[in-house]
Write a protein that holds these residues in place. Sequence first.
Motif, PDB file in Angstrom:
ATOM      1  N   GLU A  36      -5.102   5.429   2.300  1.00  0.00           N
ATOM      2  CA  GLU A  36      -4.296   4.374   1.695  1.00  0.00           C
ATOM      3  C   GLU A  36      -4.932   3.897   0.404  1.00  0.00           C
ATOM      4  OE1 GLU A  36      -4.051   0.965   4.276  1.00  0.00           O
ATOM      5  OE2 GLU A  36      -6.137   0.431   3.957  1.00  0.00           O
ATOM      6  N   ARG A  37      -4.103   3.299  -0.435  1.00  0.00           N
ATOM      7  CA  ARG A  37      -4.561   2.604  -1.635  1.00  0.00           C
ATOM      8  C   ARG A  37      -3.468   1.624  -2.037  1.00  0.00           C
ATOM      9  NH1 ARG A  37      -4.452   7.253  -6.327  1.00  0.00           N
ATOM     10  NH2 ARG A  37      -2.202   7.548  -6.391  1.00  0.00           N
ATOM     11  N   PRO A  38      -3.849   0.609  -2.794  1.00  0.00           N
ATOM     12  CA  PRO A  38      -2.827  -0.347  -3.239  1.00  0.00           C
ATOM     13  C   PRO A  38      -1.749   0.371  -4.046  1.00  0.00           C
ATOM     14  CG  PRO A  38      -5.017  -1.239  -3.621  1.00  0.00           C
ATOM     15  CD  PRO A  38      -5.196   0.195  -3.209  1.00  0.00           C
ATOM     16  N   ALA A  39      -0.507  -0.029  -3.814  1.00  0.00           N
ATOM     17  CA  ALA A  39       0.614   0.574  -4.541  1.00  0.00           C
ATOM     18  C   ALA A  39       0.472   0.251  -6.012  1.00  0.00           C
ATOM     19  CB  ALA A  39       1.935   0.048  -3.993  1.00  0.00           C
ATOM     20  N   GLY A  40       0.820   1.185  -6.856  1.00  0.00           N
ATOM     21  CA  GLY A  40       0.630   1.037  -8.289  1.00  0.00           C
ATOM     22  C   GLY A  40       1.822   0.497  -9.036  1.00  0.00           C
ATOM     23  N   ASP A  41       2.595  -0.420  -8.417  1.00  0.00           N
ATOM     24  CA  ASP A  41       3.744  -1.000  -9.104  1.00  0.00           C
ATOM     25  C   ASP A  41       3.261  -1.803 -10.309  1.00  0.00           C
ATOM     26  OD1 ASP A  41       5.711  -1.794  -6.144  1.00  0.00           O
ATOM     27  OD2 ASP A  41       5.280   0.095  -7.119  1.00  0.00           O
ATOM     28  N   ALA A  42       3.795  -1.523 -11.465  1.00  0.00           N
ATOM     29  CA  ALA A  42       3.356  -2.195 -12.693  1.00  0.00           C
ATOM     30  C   ALA A  42       3.632  -3.691 -12.657  1.00  0.00           C
ATOM     31  CB  ALA A  42       4.056  -1.567 -13.891  1.00  0.00           C
ATOM     32  N   GLY A  43       4.734  -4.110 -12.035  1.00  0.00           N
ATOM     33  CA  GLY A  43       5.082  -5.519 -12.021  1.00  0.00           C
ATOM     34  C   GLY A  43       4.493  -6.303 -10.872  1.00  0.00           C
ATOM     35  N   GLU A  44       3.748  -5.661  -9.995  1.00  0.00           N
ATOM     36  CA  GLU A  44       3.226  -6.333  -8.805  1.00  0.00           C
ATOM     37  C   GLU A  44       1.824  -6.857  -9.053  1.00  0.00           C
ATOM     38  OE1 GLU A  44       2.201  -5.291  -4.162  1.00  0.00           O
ATOM     39  OE2 GLU A  44       3.132  -3.818  -5.437  1.00  0.00           O
ATOM     40  N   ALA A  45       1.598  -8.111  -8.741  1.00  0.00           N
ATOM     41  CA  ALA A  45       0.265  -8.700  -8.847  1.00  0.00           C
ATOM     42  C   ALA A  45      -0.551  -8.297  -7.626  1.00  0.00           C
ATOM     43  CB  ALA A  45       0.368 -10.217  -8.931  1.00  0.00           C
ATOM     44  N   ASN A  46      -1.814  -7.991  -7.831  1.00  0.00           N
ATOM     45  CA  ASN A  46      -2.707  -7.614  -6.739  1.00  0.00           C
ATOM     46  C   ASN A  46      -3.494  -8.844  -6.278  1.00  0.00           C
ATOM     47  OD1 ASN A  46      -1.961  -4.921  -6.699  1.00  0.00           O
ATOM     48  ND2 ASN A  46      -3.398  -4.396  -8.329  1.00  0.00           N
ATOM     49  N   ASP A  47      -2.789  -9.803  -5.702  1.00  0.00           N
ATOM     50  CA  ASP A  47      -3.397 -11.041  -5.238  1.00  0.00           C
ATOM     51  C   ASP A  47      -4.104 -10.840  -3.909  1.00  0.00           C
ATOM     52  OD1 ASP A  47      -0.530 -12.909  -6.367  1.00  0.00           O
ATOM     53  OD2 ASP A  47      -2.354 -12.361  -7.450  1.00  0.00           O
ATOM     54  N   ALA A  48      -5.303 -11.379  -3.769  1.00  0.00           N
ATOM     55  CA  ALA A  48      -5.999 -11.352  -2.478  1.00  0.00           C
ATOM     56  C   ALA A  48      -5.360 -12.370  -1.561  1.00  0.00           C
ATOM     57  CB  ALA A  48      -7.481 -11.654  -2.679  1.00  0.00           C
ATOM     58  N   VAL A  49      -5.286 -12.038  -0.299  1.00  0.00           N
ATOM     59  CA  VAL A  49      -4.678 -12.940   0.673  1.00  0.00           C
ATOM     60  C   VAL A  49      -5.742 -13.793   1.308  1.00  0.00           C
ATOM     61  CG1 VAL A  49      -3.349 -13.089   2.798  1.00  0.00           C
ATOM     62  CG2 VAL A  49      -2.840 -11.352   1.117  1.00  0.00           C
ATOM     63  N   TYR A  77       0.832  -1.192   0.000  1.00  0.00           N
ATOM     64  CA  TYR A  77       0.000   0.000   0.000  1.00  0.00           C
ATOM     65  C   TYR A  77       0.871   1.248   0.000  1.00  0.00           C
ATOM     66  CZ  TYR A  77      -3.959  -2.952   1.130  1.00  0.00           C
ATOM     67  OH  TYR A  77      -4.938  -3.906   1.079  1.00  0.00           O
ATOM     68  N   GLU A  78       0.304   2.315  -0.515  1.00  0.00           N
ATOM     69  CA  GLU A  78       0.919   3.627  -0.391  1.00  0.00           C
ATOM     70  C   GLU A  78      -0.007   4.472   0.467  1.00  0.00           C
ATOM     71  OE1 GLU A  78       1.092   6.080  -3.962  1.00  0.00           O
ATOM     72  OE2 GLU A  78      -0.348   4.739  -4.925  1.00  0.00           O
ATOM     73  N   TYR A  79       0.581   5.443   1.163  1.00  0.00           N
ATOM     74  CA  TYR A  79      -0.174   6.245   2.112  1.00  0.00           C
ATOM     75  C   TYR A  79       0.007   7.726   1.832  1.00  0.00           C
ATOM     76  CZ  TYR A  79      -0.816   1.956   4.675  1.00  0.00           C
ATOM     77  OH  TYR A  79      -1.184   0.679   5.015  1.00  0.00           O
ATOM     78  N   ARG A  80      -1.029   8.483   2.156  1.00  0.00           N
ATOM     79  CA  ARG A  80      -0.985   9.944   2.115  1.00  0.00           C
ATOM     80  C   ARG A  80      -1.528  10.447   3.446  1.00  0.00           C
ATOM     81  NH1 ARG A  80      -2.026  12.187  -3.510  1.00  0.00           N
ATOM     82  NH2 ARG A  80      -0.189  11.373  -4.582  1.00  0.00           N
TER      83      ARG A  80
END
Length: 74
Positions: free
Chosen positions: A61-74, A3-6
């Motif tokens: 917060e929101r999911p980090a927007g890394d292009a190579g990262e899969a957004n898999d649910a845990v 996640y990224e935070y503001r």
Amino acid sequence: MRYEYRYESVETGGGFFFDNADCGHRAIIDAYARDGWRFAGFVPTRFSSYGGIKALDLVFERPAGDAGEANDAV
């Protein structure tokens, strides 16, 4: 998932006898939500001598927007 935070600082006044409803927090939360951020909570940052919260950080917060990262649910 990462996640990224503001953080958005808000002055509440911290008054013992005052209503802090005009600090603008709802408009700030709505604006961040429109941009895809989720309100995660708040952190008090300054207090009055009576223990009231004078200022706080709204945390988003929101999911980090890394292009190579899969957004898999845990």
